[in-house]
Every structure is written in structure tokens, then in C-alpha cells.
Write a protein that holds these residues in place. Sequence first.
Motif, PDB file in Angstrom:
ATOM      1  N   ARG A   1       0.852  -1.202   0.000  1.00 51.89           N
ATOM      2  CA  ARG A   1       0.000   0.000   0.000  1.00 51.89           C
ATOM      3  C   ARG A   1       0.881   1.242   0.000  1.00 51.89           C
ATOM      4  NH1 ARG A   1      -5.179  -0.106   3.653  1.00 51.89           N
ATOM      5  NH2 ARG A   1      -6.482   1.130   2.275  1.00 51.89           N
ATOM      6  N   GLN A   2       0.518   2.213  -0.793  1.00 53.73           N
ATOM      7  CA  GLN A   2       1.255   3.477  -0.761  1.00 53.73           C
ATOM      8  C   GLN A   2       1.101   4.113   0.608  1.00 53.73           C
ATOM      9  OE1 GLN A   2      -0.214   5.655  -4.351  1.00 53.73           O
ATOM     10  NE2 GLN A   2       1.977   5.771  -4.715  1.00 53.73           N
ATOM     11  N   GLY A   3       2.212   4.546   1.170  1.00 55.78           N
ATOM     12  CA  GLY A   3       2.180   5.176   2.479  1.00 55.78           C
ATOM     13  C   GLY A   3       2.586   4.240   3.599  1.00 55.78           C
ATOM     14  N   TYR A   4       2.715   2.972   3.267  1.00 53.06           N
ATOM     15  CA  TYR A   4       3.083   1.992   4.290  1.00 53.06           C
ATOM     16  C   TYR A   4       4.521   2.155   4.776  1.00 53.06           C
ATOM     17  CZ  TYR A   4      -0.891  -1.222   4.767  1.00 53.06           C
ATOM     18  OH  TYR A   4      -2.081  -1.804   5.091  1.00 53.06           O
ATOM     19  N   ALA A   5       5.334   2.942   4.056  1.00 53.35           N
ATOM     20  CA  ALA A   5       6.714   3.139   4.520  1.00 53.35           C
ATOM     21  C   ALA A   5       6.734   3.589   5.984  1.00 53.35           C
ATOM     22  CB  ALA A   5       7.440   4.149   3.633  1.00 53.35           C
ATOM     23  N   VAL A   6       5.741   4.359   6.388  1.00 52.42           N
ATOM     24  CA  VAL A   6       5.623   4.746   7.799  1.00 52.42           C
ATOM     25  C   VAL A   6       4.761   3.743   8.576  1.00 52.42           C
ATOM     26  CG1 VAL A   6       4.775   6.505   9.394  1.00 52.42           C
ATOM     27  CG2 VAL A   6       5.973   7.190   7.306  1.00 52.42           C
ATOM     28  N   SER A   7       3.636   3.359   8.024  1.00 52.52           N
ATOM     29  CA  SER A   7       2.696   2.499   8.753  1.00 52.52           C
ATOM     30  C   SER A   7       3.355   1.206   9.217  1.00 52.52           C
ATOM     31  CB  SER A   7       1.493   2.151   7.862  1.00 52.52           C
ATOM     32  OG  SER A   7       0.911   3.322   7.332  1.00 52.52           O
ATOM     33  N   ILE A   8       4.208   0.652   8.378  1.00 49.41           N
ATOM     34  CA  ILE A   8       4.821  -0.632   8.733  1.00 49.41           C
ATOM     35  C   ILE A   8       5.842  -0.454   9.864  1.00 49.41           C
ATOM     36  CG2 ILE A   8       6.698  -0.580   7.031  1.00 49.41           C
ATOM     37  CD1 ILE A   8       6.213  -3.568   6.584  1.00 49.41           C
TER      38      ILE A   8
ATOM     39  N   GLU B   1       2.999  10.086   0.452  1.00 46.67           N
ATOM     40  CA  GLU B   1       2.282   9.167  -0.405  1.00 46.67           C
ATOM     41  C   GLU B   1       1.217   8.474   0.415  1.00 46.67           C
ATOM     42  OE1 GLU B   1       4.610   6.578  -2.874  1.00 46.67           O
ATOM     43  OE2 GLU B   1       4.764   8.387  -4.098  1.00 46.67           O
ATOM     44  N   THR B   2       0.116   8.210  -0.224  1.00 47.38           N
ATOM     45  CA  THR B   2      -0.922   7.409   0.405  1.00 47.38           C
ATOM     46  C   THR B   2      -1.805   6.908  -0.713  1.00 47.38           C
ATOM     47  OG1 THR B   2      -2.630   7.327   2.106  1.00 47.38           O
ATOM     48  CG2 THR B   2      -2.527   9.332   0.799  1.00 47.38           C
ATOM     49  N   ASP B   3      -2.851   6.175  -0.408  1.00 49.07           N
ATOM     50  CA  ASP B   3      -3.747   5.726  -1.459  1.00 49.07           C
ATOM     51  C   ASP B   3      -5.107   6.402  -1.302  1.00 49.07           C
ATOM     52  OD1 ASP B   3      -4.839   4.478   0.705  1.00 49.07           O
ATOM     53  OD2 ASP B   3      -4.657   2.445  -0.073  1.00 49.07           O
ATOM     54  N   GLN B   4      -6.044   6.016  -2.136  1.00 49.26           N
ATOM     55  CA  GLN B   4      -7.369   6.638  -2.136  1.00 49.26           C
ATOM     56  C   GLN B   4      -8.053   6.515  -0.774  1.00 49.26           C
ATOM     57  OE1 GLN B   4      -9.917   7.012  -5.058  1.00 49.26           O
ATOM     58  NE2 GLN B   4      -8.282   7.651  -6.419  1.00 49.26           N
ATOM     59  N   GLU B   5      -7.857   5.384  -0.138  1.00 49.62           N
ATOM     60  CA  GLU B   5      -8.449   5.181   1.174  1.00 49.62           C
ATOM     61  C   GLU B   5      -7.946   6.243   2.152  1.00 49.62           C
ATOM     62  OE1 GLU B   5     -10.715   3.137   2.116  1.00 49.62           O
ATOM     63  OE2 GLU B   5     -10.599   3.647   4.256  1.00 49.62           O
ATOM     64  N   GLY B   6      -6.656   6.479   2.160  1.00 51.71           N
ATOM     65  CA  GLY B   6      -6.075   7.479   3.046  1.00 51.71           C
ATOM     66  C   GLY B   6      -6.554   8.878   2.714  1.00 51.71           C
ATOM     67  N   VAL B   7      -6.620   9.190   1.443  1.00 57.50           N
ATOM     68  CA  VAL B   7      -7.110  10.503   1.034  1.00 57.50           C
ATOM     69  C   VAL B   7      -8.557  10.691   1.481  1.00 57.50           C
ATOM     70  CG1 VAL B   7      -7.698  11.945  -0.948  1.00 57.50           C
ATOM     71  CG2 VAL B   7      -5.530  10.705  -0.930  1.00 57.50           C
ATOM     72  N   ALA B   8      -9.352   9.651   1.306  1.00 60.22           N
ATOM     73  CA  ALA B   8     -10.764   9.746   1.688  1.00 60.22           C
ATOM     74  C   ALA B   8     -10.913   9.983   3.191  1.00 60.22           C
ATOM     75  CB  ALA B   8     -11.513   8.484   1.258  1.00 60.22           C
ATOM     76  N   ARG B   9     -10.091   9.325   3.978  1.00 64.22           N
ATOM     77  CA  ARG B   9     -10.176   9.536   5.440  1.00 64.22           C
ATOM     78  C   ARG B   9      -9.783  10.969   5.807  1.00 64.22           C
ATOM     79  NH1 ARG B   9      -7.961   4.029   8.415  1.00 64.22           N
ATOM     80  NH2 ARG B   9      -9.025   2.564   7.024  1.00 64.22           N
ATOM     81  N   HIS B  10      -8.781  11.479   5.132  1.00 66.03           N
ATOM     82  CA  HIS B  10      -8.355  12.865   5.340  1.00 66.03           C
ATOM     83  C   HIS B  10      -9.510  13.826   5.022  1.00 66.03           C
ATOM     84  CE1 HIS B  10      -5.854  16.492   4.784  1.00 66.03           C
ATOM     85  NE2 HIS B  10      -6.314  16.583   3.553  1.00 66.03           N
ATOM     86  N   VAL B  11     -10.141  13.626   3.885  1.00 67.84           N
ATOM     87  CA  VAL B  11     -11.236  14.507   3.473  1.00 67.84           C
ATOM     88  C   VAL B  11     -12.411  14.383   4.442  1.00 67.84           C
ATOM     89  CG1 VAL B  11     -12.969  14.901   1.665  1.00 67.84           C
ATOM     90  CG2 VAL B  11     -10.556  14.556   1.047  1.00 67.84           C
ATOM     91  N   ALA B  12     -12.722  13.155   4.819  1.00 66.05           N
ATOM     92  CA  ALA B  12     -13.843  12.941   5.743  1.00 66.05           C
ATOM     93  C   ALA B  12     -13.593  13.629   7.085  1.00 66.05           C
ATOM     94  CB  ALA B  12     -14.081  11.443   5.947  1.00 66.05           C
ATOM     95  N   ALA B  13     -12.381  13.527   7.577  1.00 63.15           N
ATOM     96  CA  ALA B  13     -12.066  14.140   8.875  1.00 63.15           C
ATOM     97  C   ALA B  13     -12.273  15.655   8.824  1.00 63.15           C
ATOM     98  CB  ALA B  13     -10.633  13.809   9.280  1.00 63.15           C
TER      99      ALA B  13
ATOM    100  N   ASN C   1     -10.005  18.096  -6.462  1.00 61.66           N
ATOM    101  CA  ASN C   1      -9.373  16.917  -7.063  1.00 61.66           C
ATOM    102  C   ASN C   1      -8.130  17.361  -7.830  1.00 61.66           C
ATOM    103  OD1 ASN C   1      -9.980  14.045  -7.477  1.00 61.66           O
ATOM    104  ND2 ASN C   1     -10.020  14.553  -9.666  1.00 61.66           N
ATOM    105  N   ARG C   2      -6.981  17.101  -7.251  1.00 63.74           N
ATOM    106  CA  ARG C   2      -5.775  17.701  -7.827  1.00 63.74           C
ATOM    107  C   ARG C   2      -4.547  17.087  -7.164  1.00 63.74           C
ATOM    108  NH1 ARG C   2      -4.114  24.097  -6.713  1.00 63.74           N
ATOM    109  NH2 ARG C   2      -1.937  23.846  -7.243  1.00 63.74           N
ATOM    110  N   ASN C   3      -3.478  16.979  -7.918  1.00 68.52           N
ATOM    111  CA  ASN C   3      -2.197  16.565  -7.338  1.00 68.52           C
ATOM    112  C   ASN C   3      -2.334  15.220  -6.619  1.00 68.52           C
ATOM    113  OD1 ASN C   3      -0.017  16.939  -4.959  1.00 68.52           O
ATOM    114  ND2 ASN C   3       0.603  18.238  -6.640  1.00 68.52           N
ATOM    115  N   VAL C   4      -1.932  15.102  -5.380  1.00 66.65           N
ATOM    116  CA  VAL C   4      -2.039  13.822  -4.665  1.00 66.65           C
ATOM    117  C   VAL C   4      -3.450  13.480  -4.216  1.00 66.65           C
ATOM    118  CG1 VAL C   4       0.342  13.753  -3.864  1.00 66.65           C
ATOM    119  CG2 VAL C   4      -1.371  14.952  -2.499  1.00 66.65           C
ATOM    120  N   CYS C   5      -4.379  14.403  -4.365  1.00 67.58           N
ATOM    121  CA  CYS C   5      -5.765  14.139  -3.970  1.00 67.58           C
ATOM    122  C   CYS C   5      -6.601  13.826  -5.205  1.00 67.58           C
ATOM    123  CB  CYS C   5      -6.345  15.339  -3.222  1.00 67.58           C
ATOM    124  SG  CYS C   5      -8.101  15.126  -2.834  1.00 67.58           S
TER     125      CYS C   5
END
Lengths: 303, 303, 303, 303
Positions: A256-263, D117-129, D142-146
Motif C-alpha cells: 500500500r502506498q504510504g506503508y513506509a511509515v505504517s509498517i 504518499e498514500t492511497d485513495q483510502e487514506g485521502v478519503a479519510r483525510h477529506v472525511a475528517a 481533485n488535484r495533485n495527490v488528492c
Amino acid sequence: MTPAELKAIISDGLLSFPLTDFTADGDFDPKGYQKRLEWLAPYGASALFAAGGTGELFSLTEAEHADIIKLAVETCKDSVPIIAGVGYSTRIAISMAKAAEKAGAAGILILPHYLTETDQEGVARHVAAICKSVGIGVIVYNRNVCRLSVDHLLRLADECPNLIGFKDGVGEIESMVNVRRRLGDRFSYLGGLPTAELYAEAYKAMGVPVYSSAVFNFIPKTAMQFFNALRSGDSATTTKLLDEFFLPYVAIRNRRQGYAVSIVKAGARLVGRSAGPVRPPLVDCTPEEDKMLKALLDKLGPQ
Amino acid sequence: MTPAELKAIISDGLLSFPLTDFTADGDFDPKGYQKRLEWLAPYGASALFAAGGTGELFSLTEAEHADIIKLAVETCKDSVPIIAGVGYSTRIAISMAKAAEKAGAAGILILPHYLTETDQEGVARHVAAICKSVGIGVIVYNRNVCRLSVDHLLRLADECPNLIGFKDGVGEIESMVNVRRRLGDRFSYLGGLPTAELYAEAYKAMGVPVYSSAVFNFIPKTAMQFFNALRSGDSATTTKLLDEFFLPYVAIRNRRQGYAVSIVKAGARLVGRSAGPVRPPLVDCTPEEDKMLKALLDKLGPQ
Amino acid sequence: MTPAELKAIISDGLLSFPLTDFTADGDFDPKGYQKRLEWLAPYGASALFAAGGTGELFSLTEAEHADIIKLAVETCKDSVPIIAGVGYSTRIAISMAKAAEKAGAAGILILPHYLTETDQEGVARHVAAICKSVGIGVIVYNRNVCRLSVDHLLRLADECPNLIGFKDGVGEIESMVNVRRRLGDRFSYLGGLPTAELYAEAYKAMGVPVYSSAVFNFIPKTAMQFFNALRSGDSATTTKLLDEFFLPYVAIRNRRQGYAVSIVKAGARLVGRSAGPVRPPLVDCTPEEDKMLKALLDKLGPQ
Amino acid sequence: MTPAELKAIISDGLLSFPLTDFTADGDFDPKGYQKRLEWLAPYGASALFAAGGTGELFSLTEAEHADIIKLAVETCKDSVPIIAGVGYSTRIAISMAKAAEKAGAAGILILPHYLTETDQEGVARHVAAICKSVGIGVIVYNRNVCRLSVDHLLRLADECPNLIGFKDGVGEIESMVNVRRRLGDRFSYLGGLPTAELYAEAYKAMGVPVYSSAVFNFIPKTAMQFFNALRSGDSATTTKLLDEFFLPYVAIRNRRQGYAVSIVKAGARLVGRSAGPVRPPLVDCTPEEDKMLKALLDKLGPQ
């Protein structure tokens, strides 16, 4: 500590960046963080980056950052120098850098600027502005939107006497060789890719024998063992550790992207040194992944 | 030559890919090409890639390719084994591979497939189909749209006994370490980035001590000198050559995309061994750039 | 047919590129291909691209290409003009273009060159060389490594009177608007993204009302229905077809890189017009995916 | 203002984001900013984004951000609703969002998270928070890493009732059509590419008729003229403005990465409404470029 003293220190020995401890609610946990530093300090890292990438700088407020650096400096004042990660915008980074200097940090590490596109000229001005705001030594992190050419590095080297380190997080061999050869002894060089151990032999061959270890956060003994084997040319040991630990470890990390920290937080949790959950936009490893990591750790034995 | 014999040969010593000679009109020039091979053969490369990337495979017709390989094999039959580059589509590559085998080539190098997007599974099927079409040894060139994961390489290693080499033109350290460690002795490994000398120390440290040299086409003595210094660990020499020749050379090469080949033709022209112009879509170096390169060559002295 | 006549034809009406028929062994199947053209010709496409991307040009040998174009021209000589895809290297593309012209093709479509990096100047020379080799009209396919700036297109427009079409496969709005406005009536413009129907409204709004339909290969009636609705501004119909067919269709297509062609062969198979398997490096859709596509086709009804 | 009211407002009419005024030393200049808003407010934008991308959010400290939003809301309280850009990390964005809500902002615009770096799941949690931290309406950029997929947007739409807008800064037609069709009336949609006028016809055709105009900052009359022509289908006017102003304007803007903001500050300077210099890491346009822009502005006439 003068920039020249910092340069000498980071030119030799293993570096690491401690995790930042959060409570279950995601607030900064100063007690946990202090214990972490007390635990890690004796293992022999030559400097620690507080609030660096593995310390989730990218999730911190300015106030939290100030607290973290202050606590790190106080806790480690008799054991190991603290280098403070700084980031976000130019003005926020400057504010963080000044607070870190005031708190007694030995130096700062500049993480990339936030969001906007710009060119090398713009990046160089950003870096120069931060360097000029403090008297302590500065390391620039070549990564993401902050990629500096040899020409811009030469100019920064002239313009900013306290810029003494170049940490590479890009991993392009041609660029790294160019920078290393052309900048020569002006900088100290650090390998800064995630799971730097995988890169360590190649970077050493390019004249970059030092790196910062993320796994030091949960297997400090193994991290030092790898580093010492690398330094002494004991390739039987580095190869064995790559095969048995680092390669399967990276296979989990790459799920998963971002796991470099999570792991790394998962590793700390598994060795009984939990730093709590990651903050958004990161996502914690799953129980299944924890189990996979556990199996790898069990093979390494107690640290 | 059996695949195992080819593997042994390419595991040791310097490799190179001769330029392909074109007339002023861009037609293949067999006489020039023959002279080129006769000139280069005694310099000590352990194998030559005919019609590889530096030989502008990507511009050749099937008929030209057949002529080139035949001529190369005949000319070098008593001196150095010839490995034939093959490319375009699966069926064209197979046709080229069979013709090369019939002409007496010692092996083939598979360059990436043409144009279409696909995934690793598709790439692996393409590579397997070519391997199965011949009995001679095959090297796969990891580059551009042909990027093979460890899992697919393991499968290909099982499925294709004559696949004996992995040439890396991507340059990602993490992937290269993974492939090198996980595939072990099953393959021979070659560094295959443009101007491979810049990558040579890092690749050697990763267990990939062999590479193919493009500059061998115009400064074969220097190319061998660098290689021998690398092999014997004489870093004073490699460093000196990097600083004085290779880094400024690459600065010229990087002035235009596609110059990785054009500058080699420029070098050949400047040392009195012209191979004629490049074909479209490449563009020849300008007179100004020739002059810059000439200044670098003058410093190296006669070859 | 003169280039001007070709330009007029492709400026109006729906275009498509027939699949190329292969036997179970992957050989070209002329009978199947002929039947395909006879079936598709009456549905009203204004021109057909033989051996284009959907026709797997990237897998064909020169001899197969010549056979395909000849057969397409003969079969369709009384019904619809044939435009021949050409590709690989400059010399192979020229050879294909000349053969196509001799066979009676109405024009050619230049697909990107093979493999090598180059810049716009190199790409422009490649395109110019092909244009100059024939007298029939030429369309250049802006895609992959062949991306032409306005300045290079203006120069090619001057230099190559028979270059009359620009097909866009990149999909960058800013570039498309720039090209469309700056080149004006000098070219005819075609939308050339995979599943062009998704892009059709946006391209029409940018002054590019024509596109080539891949789904025409298995649902020609629906393809024409969408095109006619688009032309007449019947957005209720285009929207309905997007929602009910094209969006879920694209979701299947995106399950694997390279499926842009494989799914069209799956569609042909499902409507009883099989064109056989795809060639490597493509991979056919799985039975499960065929089933998903079947469900979508059933909703559309008979064609 | 309720989220639903905000949604209605941004579904119709032109939007813009005012520049942020800096003194020669780069400090925030409240007087200049207030004058700017007083000047721009009457031109008819339906909402203004304060501290958005063009307002250099990526350079602001939290304290500056709070001042800017407060001042914008006060200045415009009788004329036009203010939407506050928020960014950096989740916690900083939440803090900014809460301060904006307290200051009376009508809504917030979430710019991408910082660095990691993160994935869509991480981005979604960020936006939801961030959404959950306020009661006012939220627009996600919707832009760049989001970059949010349809599936994650559907989930966010469920989870966050106050998420009412989707601003697209990516420009991929296939994704935009997918989002627009699948999310339907749940969101309001805004075109958010730099120099959105170039994209306006294509976005309108995809069901996204609203956009935010950067040039409104220095040629508000022309910006409104273009918008009104687009709305009424007066393509003679939009085409003329594209040809005579926007295309040559974008050619200047593309001379340097980051000029999307710098050129707007140049424009303001040239029309006598200077907002001061850009902050690092941006770089101001050169005098030569100012001259090129001046020539374009002169043709448009007084605003």
C-alpha cells in the motif's frame, strides 16, 4: 553545535528518525515519545531526526512540532544530537526552524515545500530562505517536488554556508553520481530512500556510506548489525539480512502506498513499543499484515 | 554456442554494441560496418551486440537486420561472439531471432515490444514466445514498456531454459536488488543504462559487475581501462575518468532526448571512424556539440 | 482519392477500425477478415482504418500488413474507403505506406515510432519522411511517444501538403484546444482515445466532432446511434448510452492494461463474429469478464 | 449559510479566487487585500475563494490564513460569499476550517494534503475528517495527490452530508465523465484547471458549466464576458477571446512551472492593482514577460 560539527557527525555512523507517538485519539503522546527516545538512544545512532518523515512531520501542527523538538532535545541532551525536520511552506518551515534552533536542536532537515508547482529556481530560493533563517546546520532532502540540480546545489553551497548535508530520497543513480562527484566534500551525503538498507550497498559504492534507518525504530540491534556489516565490507551478513529480512519486509511495505511509515509503527507495536496509530492520510497495516511482519521479526530474535 | 556457454561469456568482461553504418542517404553500409567490426574486435570485448539499441535496431527493416547479423557473424567468427538484438512485434522478433540463429549468432537480446499497452503477464508471454522460437541463449532487456517483476522472471526462468540473461535499462535500485537476490545464479546480469559507466560502481555493488559500453565505439581503450579499473577496485582511475570524461560527456548527451545514440555516432565521426548519420526519429548532434565532445576526446589522447 | 477528398470524407461521419482476424494459432485469417468487412461495411462508417490500433498493427509483420490492406481495399472498393495504419520504424512505415498506396488505400494513419526516445524535432522528421513517401492523404496519430506541438504541426502542415488529418489519442484538453484553434481548417481532426464515445461530447465542444469507434466492431448499430445522437445534439440518448453501456463497459476494459483491444475481440466473439484471439503481448479477457460484457450487450438488444 | 445554499450558489455563475496581497518584504498586506476585494466584489462573481491556490494558500501560516479569511468575510459580507481554502495536514486543515467557519465563511475548499504518499483510502479519510469538523459546506479539490475515484466519492457523499462540491484540477476527461455521471446531482461540479477558460467548453459539454477564473483578478470584465458568452452559447465570442487572449496568455504562463499564479500577480500589477510579489517557492515573471502580457492586455481595452 556548529554546522561543521554537525557535518562531521552525520558523515559517520547510522542515523535514524524516531516515530512520533500518538494516543488512540491521534493526539501527541509526550510520555510515550520520551520513553521511545530513552529506549533508542543507547543503541548507537550518531544522530536522530525528530519529526522527520517517519515521525509523520506531514501530519503535525506547528505547536506539536515545537513540543516534539523541545522534548527530543531535552531527553537526548546527554546522548545523541537531535536534527529537526521542517516543512510545509517557506514561512512555516522558517518558523519551525527557528523554534528548533532555540530549543537546542543540532540542525534541521528541510522536507519539500507544499503543493505548488515551481521550478528549480523557486525550490532553491525556498531552501535558501530557510537556511538563512538559522545559524545551525541544514540538510536538504532531495525528494518529491524538491529536486535540485548540480548547478542549483553549487549556488546554494556558495550562498548558504550552513547548508552542510544532502539527503537523497529520489534514487536516480545518474543524478546521485553527478551530485556526489561535483559537490565533493562540500556536503555530507545521506541515503534517504524508504528502507534505506536496500539501497545501502549501491549508495556506498557511489560515495554515500551513511543512511538513515527506519527499521531502527523496532529492530535497533539488527539495524546496527546491518550498518556495521556494510561498513566493514562483511557482505555475507548484509546479503543474509537482505534475503531473510529486508526483501520480504519491503514486499509487505509495498502492499500500500504510504506503508513506509505504517509498517514501522506496526513493527514498534509488535515489539512492545507501540507508538499508537498513524494519522490520516496514512492508513495502519491490517492484522493480516501485522502477522506477516511478526513472522519476520520472530526469525530475527530479540533486540 | 549453447545458452550455458553464452551465459558464462557474458558473466565476465566488457560488452559493447557496435554502431550500424549508414550512407549519407541513410542506407545500410556493409563495408563500413565490416571495417568497424574489424577495428573493434581486437580491443577485448567479450561479446558484441549487433543491431542493438546503439546499433539503431529501432530503425531497421527485417531485411537489413538479417544482413547486419550475417555480416557481423562472418566478420567476427574467429574473434568475438555476436548477440543479435531483436524487437518490434512478437512475430517480427521471432523472425529476426530465427534468422540470427541460422546465421550463427551466439544469442539474442530481446528489446521491448512495439507500442501497445499491456501488463506484466502480456510482456511475459511475448518474451516466452521469442525464447521458445530458438535454441540459442536469450537475454531480456528490462526497459521502457518491458519491465518484469521478480514473480514473472521466476516463471520465465522455469519456462524458458535458454533465457540466461537479464539486462537492466531501468535503473531502479530497489527492483534491481530484488531481481538480483531472488533470481540468483539462474541469470547473468548486465547493466544496460545509457552511458553504463556512470552506473557501474553502483551496479557492481548490487552484484552486477558486467555492463555494455557505448563509448567503446569510439574510445575502446578508455572503455577497457575503465572496466579493468572497476574490476580491480582501482577507484582512483574510475573516479578520474568519471570526473574528466564521463560526467561532462553525459552533460552533452542530455542536451537532447535520443542523443544517447547520436553522441556515439558523433564520437565515431570525431575519431575518424564515422558510421554516417543517425536515422529518424533521431537527430544528429550539432557542430557546436561535436566541438564540445572533441575537446573531451582530445584530453583522453589517442586510442 | 486525393488528400483533399480524403480530408472531406473524414471530416464528417463515424470512423472505425476493424479487428484483424487471427486463427486459433494466431495466423492471419483472410476469410474471416473479409466476412468481417462485408458485415461492417453497410453500417455507414465513412471510412475504415485497416490494420490500425484495434486491428493490432503492433503485432503484424510487413507481409501480413500488405495482405490485410490489399484484402480490405478489394473487399470494400465499392462501399467504403480504406485508410491503412502504418508503424514501427520510419523505413518500415514508409514501406507499408507505399504498399498501401499501391494497393489502392485512400490514405494512411501514422502510428508512433518504435521504442527510441527522441524529441519533437525527431518525431517531426519521422512524420515528414513518411508523408513524402506517398501521394495519398496522411493522418498523424498524436499518441504515446508521438506528441506534436503546435509549432511542429505548423511546420509539418507547410512541408507536407498531403498531411491532412490529426487524430488525438492523448486527451489533454489544453493541447487539443491549442492545436484545434491554431491549425484551424488546415487539418481534419479526429478523437482517437480508446472508447472514444466517452470523450465525444468534450471533443465536439472543442471543435472535433468526428471520432473512430472501437465498439462499432461488435455493436455497429449502437455505435451509429450514439454518433447520430451526438451530431444532432440529442443528449438524452448519448447520456443514456453512456450510463447504461459505455461507463460499465469501460470499467471492464480498465481491469487490465491492453484490454482496449482485447475487449473488442471479446465483444465480437459474444455477438457471433469472432475474430479469434489477440496476439501477445495482449491477453484475452477471461470467461468471467466475457460474462460481464455479455450482460451489457444483452441490454442493448440485437444489432 | 447551509451547505445546500452554498451548493446552489456555486452551481451557477462565475467563481474566482482573489490574489493575496503581500508587501515588498512578503508580509501579508491587509489594506491592499481589502481594497482588492472591494474592487472585485461588484463585478459579479457568485462566490470568492479566499486563500485558495491563486491566493497562495501554500505559502501562508495559520495565523495569516485566519486574518485573511476574517478580513475577506468582513469586507464582502454584503456582497459575495467567501469560501476559504484549507490545506497542509489534516489537523492544520481542520484548524483552518474551524477558524473559517467561526469567522463566517460560507464554506471551505479542501486543497490536497502535504507530501506523503498514500492511497485513495487514506485521502478519503483525510477529506472525511475535515468535513466532519465543520457544519458549513465543503468542496473537495481533485488535484495533485488528492485524486478520488468514483467509489470513494460515493462513500464520502454518504458519510459527509456537507460535502457538496467537486472541483476538478486534473483534467482527465474519462474520469470527469465518470464522476459527473455517477455522482449526478449529489455534488456541484467546478472546473478548476489553471486558466479554466481553455477548458470551459469541454467541461460544459461534460455537464460542468461552472468554473473559477484566475484572470478575473485583473480583467474581471473580460472574465465575465467570456463566462456569459459560454453560458449563452455565443461561441463567436468565446472563440475570439481564446484566439486573441487566452491562448497567447497561456503561452506566457507555460514558460515556467508555477507561473499559473505569478502571471496573475503580473496582470494585477499591469492594470494598476498590484498585489505585490509572489512568495517562494514561486518566482515572479520577468520584465520581458510583463511586457508580453501588457501587449495582450492593451488589446482587450479598459476593464
